[in-house]
Write a protein that holds these residues in place. Sequence first.
Motif, PDB file in Angstrom:
ATOM      1  N   GLY A  55       0.781  -1.232   0.000  1.00  0.00           N
ATOM      2  CA  GLY A  55       0.000   0.000   0.000  1.00  0.00           C
ATOM      3  C   GLY A  55       0.813   1.283   0.000  1.00  0.00           C
ATOM      4  O   GLY A  55       0.240   2.372  -0.052  1.00  0.00           O
ATOM      5  N   ASP A  56       2.145   1.165   0.057  1.00  0.00           N
ATOM      6  CA  ASP A  56       2.977   2.372   0.049  1.00  0.00           C
ATOM      7  C   ASP A  56       2.793   3.163  -1.249  1.00  0.00           C
ATOM      8  O   ASP A  56       2.554   2.590  -2.311  1.00  0.00           O
ATOM      9  N   THR A  57       2.929   4.469  -1.138  1.00  0.00           N
ATOM     10  CA  THR A  57       2.972   5.357  -2.288  1.00  0.00           C
ATOM     11  C   THR A  57       4.414   5.820  -2.417  1.00  0.00           C
ATOM     12  O   THR A  57       4.950   6.455  -1.513  1.00  0.00           O
ATOM     13  N   ILE A  58       5.032   5.461  -3.545  1.00  0.00           N
ATOM     14  CA  ILE A  58       6.455   5.706  -3.736  1.00  0.00           C
ATOM     15  C   ILE A  58       6.652   6.665  -4.903  1.00  0.00           C
ATOM     16  O   ILE A  58       6.069   6.485  -5.966  1.00  0.00           O
ATOM     17  N   ASP A  59       7.464   7.683  -4.665  1.00  0.00           N
ATOM     18  CA  ASP A  59       7.829   8.624  -5.717  1.00  0.00           C
ATOM     19  C   ASP A  59       9.327   8.494  -5.948  1.00  0.00           C
ATOM     20  O   ASP A  59      10.117   8.589  -5.006  1.00  0.00           O
ATOM     21  N   ILE A  60       9.701   8.243  -7.210  1.00  0.00           N
ATOM     22  CA  ILE A  60      11.107   8.148  -7.595  1.00  0.00           C
ATOM     23  C   ILE A  60      11.382   9.284  -8.567  1.00  0.00           C
ATOM     24  O   ILE A  60      10.769   9.370  -9.624  1.00  0.00           O
ATOM     25  N   LEU A  61      12.296  10.144  -8.181  1.00  0.00           N
ATOM     26  CA  LEU A  61      12.602  11.336  -8.972  1.00  0.00           C
ATOM     27  C   LEU A  61      14.033  11.264  -9.473  1.00  0.00           C
ATOM     28  O   LEU A  61      14.961  11.048  -8.695  1.00  0.00           O
ATOM     29  N   ALA A  62      14.228  11.469 -10.768  1.00  0.00           N
ATOM     30  CA  ALA A  62      15.552  11.507 -11.363  1.00  0.00           C
ATOM     31  C   ALA A  62      15.959  12.961 -11.552  1.00  0.00           C
ATOM     32  O   ALA A  62      15.115  13.811 -11.837  1.00  0.00           O
ATOM     33  N   PRO A  63      17.255  13.234 -11.415  1.00  0.00           N
ATOM     34  CA  PRO A  63      17.703  14.609 -11.647  1.00  0.00           C
ATOM     35  C   PRO A  63      17.505  15.011 -13.115  1.00  0.00           C
ATOM     36  O   PRO A  63      17.626  14.189 -14.007  1.00  0.00           O
ATOM     37  N   VAL A  64      17.180  16.266 -13.315  1.00  0.00           N
ATOM     38  CA  VAL A  64      16.918  16.775 -14.664  1.00  0.00           C
ATOM     39  C   VAL A  64      17.864  17.948 -14.902  1.00  0.00           C
ATOM     40  O   VAL A  64      17.971  18.838 -14.067  1.00  0.00           O
ATOM     41  N   GLN A  65      18.529  17.923 -16.037  1.00  0.00           N
ATOM     42  CA  GLN A  65      19.395  19.053 -16.370  1.00  0.00           C
ATOM     43  C   GLN A  65      18.570  20.158 -16.993  1.00  0.00           C
ATOM     44  O   GLN A  65      17.627  19.899 -17.733  1.00  0.00           O
ATOM     45  N   GLY A  66      18.930  21.343 -16.660  1.00  0.00           N
ATOM     46  CA  GLY A  66      18.208  22.480 -17.220  1.00  0.00           C
ATOM     47  C   GLY A  66      19.147  23.649 -17.423  1.00  0.00           C
ATOM     48  O   GLY A  66      20.306  23.605 -17.047  1.00  0.00           O
TER      49      GLY A  66
END
Length: 67
Positions: A55-66
Amino acid sequence: MIKVSVNGELKELPKGLNVSEMLKELGYTSKGFAVAINTTFVSIKAYDETIIQDGDTIDILAPVQGG
């Protein structure tokens, strides 16, 4: 198997995975991802001891170049 939400998608994962194992299971092979479970940031040092729960809500964020 457990059911979790990863970046808004329902996924089934083996029970008892820690964050490092979950990332490998989902195909995240490079380093440098930020992970939050149930809106709480998980530090890289805690990946091996943080167990994914049904039931966990997991957010995986990758670095983004800008620029």
